[in-house]
Design a protein around this motif. Structure first.
Motif, PDB file in Angstrom:
ATOM      1  N   VAL A 220       2.494  26.124  33.426  1.00 29.45           N
ATOM      2  CA  VAL A 220       1.470  26.027  32.384  1.00 29.45           C
ATOM      3  C   VAL A 220       1.326  27.381  31.695  1.00 29.45           C
ATOM      4  CG1 VAL A 220      -1.022  25.814  31.983  1.00 29.45           C
ATOM      5  CG2 VAL A 220       0.162  24.119  33.395  1.00 29.45           C
ATOM      6  N   GLU A 221       1.224  28.438  32.485  1.00 28.63           N
ATOM      7  CA  GLU A 221       1.059  29.782  31.922  1.00 28.63           C
ATOM      8  C   GLU A 221       2.275  30.195  31.100  1.00 28.63           C
ATOM      9  OE1 GLU A 221      -0.255  34.283  33.290  1.00 28.63           O
ATOM     10  OE2 GLU A 221       0.593  32.922  34.794  1.00 28.63           O
ATOM     11  N   THR A 222       3.463  29.898  31.596  1.00 31.63           N
ATOM     12  CA  THR A 222       4.688  30.266  30.882  1.00 31.63           C
ATOM     13  C   THR A 222       4.771  29.571  29.529  1.00 31.63           C
ATOM     14  OG1 THR A 222       5.912  30.686  32.928  1.00 31.63           O
ATOM     15  CG2 THR A 222       7.211  30.226  30.955  1.00 31.63           C
ATOM     16  N   THR A 223       4.477  28.272  29.516  1.00 32.93           N
ATOM     17  CA  THR A 223       4.537  27.522  28.267  1.00 32.93           C
ATOM     18  C   THR A 223       3.502  28.035  27.283  1.00 32.93           C
ATOM     19  OG1 THR A 223       5.267  25.551  29.474  1.00 32.93           O
ATOM     20  CG2 THR A 223       4.440  25.220  27.226  1.00 32.93           C
ATOM     21  N   LEU A 224       2.295  28.296  27.767  1.00 34.19           N
ATOM     22  CA  LEU A 224       1.245  28.815  26.906  1.00 34.19           C
ATOM     23  C   LEU A 224       1.638  30.168  26.317  1.00 34.19           C
ATOM     24  CD1 LEU A 224      -1.621  28.443  25.798  1.00 34.19           C
ATOM     25  CD2 LEU A 224      -2.461  29.569  27.865  1.00 34.19           C
ATOM     26  N   THR A 225       2.197  31.027  27.168  1.00 36.43           N
ATOM     27  CA  THR A 225       2.634  32.347  26.711  1.00 36.43           C
ATOM     28  C   THR A 225       3.726  32.232  25.660  1.00 36.43           C
ATOM     29  OG1 THR A 225       2.077  33.357  28.842  1.00 36.43           O
ATOM     30  CG2 THR A 225       3.616  34.568  27.437  1.00 36.43           C
ATOM     31  N   ASP A 226       4.662  31.310  25.872  1.00 35.58           N
ATOM     32  CA  ASP A 226       5.745  31.112  24.905  1.00 35.58           C
ATOM     33  C   ASP A 226       5.198  30.672  23.550  1.00 35.58           C
ATOM     34  OD1 ASP A 226       7.628  31.801  26.770  1.00 35.58           O
ATOM     35  OD2 ASP A 226       8.217  29.738  27.251  1.00 35.58           O
ATOM     36  N   ILE A 227       4.207  29.791  23.567  1.00 38.43           N
ATOM     37  CA  ILE A 227       3.620  29.305  22.319  1.00 38.43           C
ATOM     38  C   ILE A 227       2.902  30.436  21.598  1.00 38.43           C
ATOM     39  CG2 ILE A 227       1.836  27.805  21.330  1.00 38.43           C
ATOM     40  CD1 ILE A 227       2.514  25.799  23.593  1.00 38.43           C
ATOM     41  N   VAL A 228       2.126  31.201  22.344  1.00 42.63           N
ATOM     42  CA  VAL A 228       1.340  32.276  21.754  1.00 42.63           C
ATOM     43  C   VAL A 228       2.228  33.375  21.188  1.00 42.63           C
ATOM     44  CG1 VAL A 228      -0.280  34.140  22.274  1.00 42.63           C
ATOM     45  CG2 VAL A 228      -0.712  31.843  23.145  1.00 42.63           C
ATOM     46  N   ARG A 229       3.293  33.697  21.909  1.00 48.32           N
ATOM     47  CA  ARG A 229       4.143  34.813  21.504  1.00 48.32           C
ATOM     48  C   ARG A 229       5.253  34.421  20.545  1.00 48.32           C
ATOM     49  NH1 ARG A 229       5.046  37.992  27.280  1.00 48.32           N
ATOM     50  NH2 ARG A 229       2.882  38.701  27.529  1.00 48.32           N
ATOM     51  N   SER A 230       5.466  33.131  20.395  1.00 49.42           N
ATOM     52  CA  SER A 230       6.600  32.692  19.569  1.00 49.42           C
ATOM     53  C   SER A 230       6.456  33.174  18.140  1.00 49.42           C
ATOM     54  CB  SER A 230       6.716  31.166  19.599  1.00 49.42           C
ATOM     55  OG  SER A 230       5.588  30.590  18.981  1.00 49.42           O
ATOM     56  N   SER A 231       7.583  33.524  17.559  1.00 49.85           N
ATOM     57  CA  SER A 231       7.580  33.931  16.161  1.00 49.85           C
ATOM     58  C   SER A 231       7.550  32.688  15.300  1.00 49.85           C
ATOM     59  CB  SER A 231       8.833  34.740  15.837  1.00 49.85           C
ATOM     60  OG  SER A 231       9.991  33.966  16.101  1.00 49.85           O
ATOM     61  N   ARG A 232       7.322  32.850  14.045  1.00 51.29           N
ATOM     62  CA  ARG A 232       7.283  31.723  13.128  1.00 51.29           C
ATOM     63  C   ARG A 232       8.594  30.955  13.185  1.00 51.29           C
ATOM     64  NH1 ARG A 232       9.053  31.120   7.979  1.00 51.29           N
ATOM     65  NH2 ARG A 232       9.626  33.316   7.925  1.00 51.29           N
ATOM     66  N   THR A 233       8.479  29.625  13.303  1.00 55.06           N
ATOM     67  CA  THR A 233       9.663  28.773  13.345  1.00 55.06           C
ATOM     68  C   THR A 233      10.158  28.505  11.934  1.00 55.06           C
ATOM     69  OG1 THR A 233       8.833  27.680  15.329  1.00 55.06           O
ATOM     70  CG2 THR A 233      10.588  26.567  14.113  1.00 55.06           C
ATOM     71  N   ASP A 234      11.413  28.871  11.663  1.00 54.98           N
ATOM     72  CA  ASP A 234      12.002  28.569  10.364  1.00 54.98           C
ATOM     73  C   ASP A 234      12.484  27.138  10.374  1.00 54.98           C
ATOM     74  OD1 ASP A 234      13.446  31.833  10.303  1.00 54.98           O
ATOM     75  OD2 ASP A 234      11.671  31.114   9.253  1.00 54.98           O
ATOM     76  N   THR A 235      12.088  26.376   9.388  1.00 55.57           N
ATOM     77  CA  THR A 235      12.503  24.987   9.329  1.00 55.57           C
ATOM     78  C   THR A 235      13.753  24.830   8.491  1.00 55.57           C
ATOM     79  OG1 THR A 235      11.015  24.621   7.466  1.00 55.57           O
ATOM     80  CG2 THR A 235      10.165  24.133   9.668  1.00 55.57           C
ATOM     81  N   SER A 236      14.610  23.948   8.926  1.00 58.78           N
ATOM     82  CA  SER A 236      15.857  23.698   8.219  1.00 58.78           C
ATOM     83  C   SER A 236      15.630  22.637   7.153  1.00 58.78           C
ATOM     84  CB  SER A 236      16.937  23.226   9.197  1.00 58.78           C
ATOM     85  OG  SER A 236      16.641  21.920   9.623  1.00 58.78           O
ATOM     86  N   THR A 237      16.648  22.236   6.481  1.00 52.63           N
ATOM     87  CA  THR A 237      16.530  21.226   5.431  1.00 52.63           C
ATOM     88  C   THR A 237      16.880  19.842   5.959  1.00 52.63           C
ATOM     89  OG1 THR A 237      18.814  21.646   4.770  1.00 52.63           O
ATOM     90  CG2 THR A 237      17.073  22.859   3.622  1.00 52.63           C
TER      91      THR A 237
END
Length: 243
Positions: A220-237
């Motif tokens: 739970v902590e790892t997933t939460l940390t990943d979400i919080v620290r994640s950089s902006r997701t670039d979306t493809s076309t």
């Protein structure tokens, strides 16, 4: 807006949902300073038109921004930016860090007590609940059962105070669970972790129950940390968002 695949080193590709794509776009705009602290975001109608998504999808993304602590919604006035970076998400009345600290100090030892004290009725209830969770495909229904699962483990410890503590944080647990499942795709992994907890309780192994609950909270902590620290997701076309 377009859907994209989320790639993390060592992990399989996961398709990004429409809500995640909208959230990534808005979060990125805030972090880049396109919306500064104090700024009001465009209206829901404007954002829906610009991002080509339905209002329910947009509202989910706006709720996630608020949970992350980036925005605040003011009734009748709109959504305003209050921070430029994610620090500590809030679930109901509790910050994520406070919630996790309490869960570690309560739920891990509770699992040990439950392994020693559980009754056949407790095990039947947990097994039935887990079977339902593993079949459930609706996130909202699954989240409701997730909180019931943790209440049931507390009940198996045969101490009403433990159950009362979990009841107190139940709303926060549900909000956190929904957040992690929507943004972190945790449902299947969580089911496996819950299964390990039930197996340890069934075996009556205090050590295994404590280890299984500790592992669950670690993830739970790892997933939460990943979400919080994640950089902006670039979306493809690739493809379009679902309304």
């Amino acid at each position: 807006m377009n859907l994209s695949d989320s790639r993390t080193a060592g992990q399989p590709v996961r398709r990004v949902s429409a809500m995640e794509a909208v959230l990534a776009h808005l979060r990125g705009a805030i972090e880049r300073g396109e919306y500064a602290i104090g700024d009001k975001l465009p209206s829901e109608a404007e954002l829906c038109r610009a991002l080509e998504v339905s209002r329910p999808v947009l509202r989910e993304a706006l709720r996630a921004l608020q949970t992350m602590g980036l925005t605040v919604s003011r009734t009748g006035k709109g959504t305003f930016v209050v921070a430029s970076t994610v620090e500590d998400p809030t679930f109901g009345d509790y910050a994520a860090s406070d919630l996790l600290e309490v869960r570690r100090h309560v739920e891990i030892p509770v699992a040990g007590y439950a392994a020693r004290r559980r009754t056949p009725e407790n095990l039947d209830h947990l097994a039935h609940l887990l079977d339902r969770m593993e079949r459930e495909t609706d996130t909202t229904a699954w989240v409701a059962m997730d909180t019931l699962f943790h209440l049931a483990v507390a009940e198996a410890a045969q101490n009403p105070v433990f159950r009362r503590v979990i009841e107190e944080i139940r709303d926060a647990l549900a909000r956190q669970s929904a957040f992690l499942n929507e943004l972190g795709g945790r449902r299947e992994q969580s089911n496996r972790e819950h299964r390990a907890i039930v197996e340890a309780l069934t075996d009556g192994s205090e050590h295994d129950a404590v280890e299984a609950m500790a592992h669950h909270l670690d993830r739970v902590e790892t997933t939460l940390t990943d979400i919080v620290r994640s950089s902006r997701t670039d979306t493809s076309t690739e493809g379009g968002t679902e309304a």
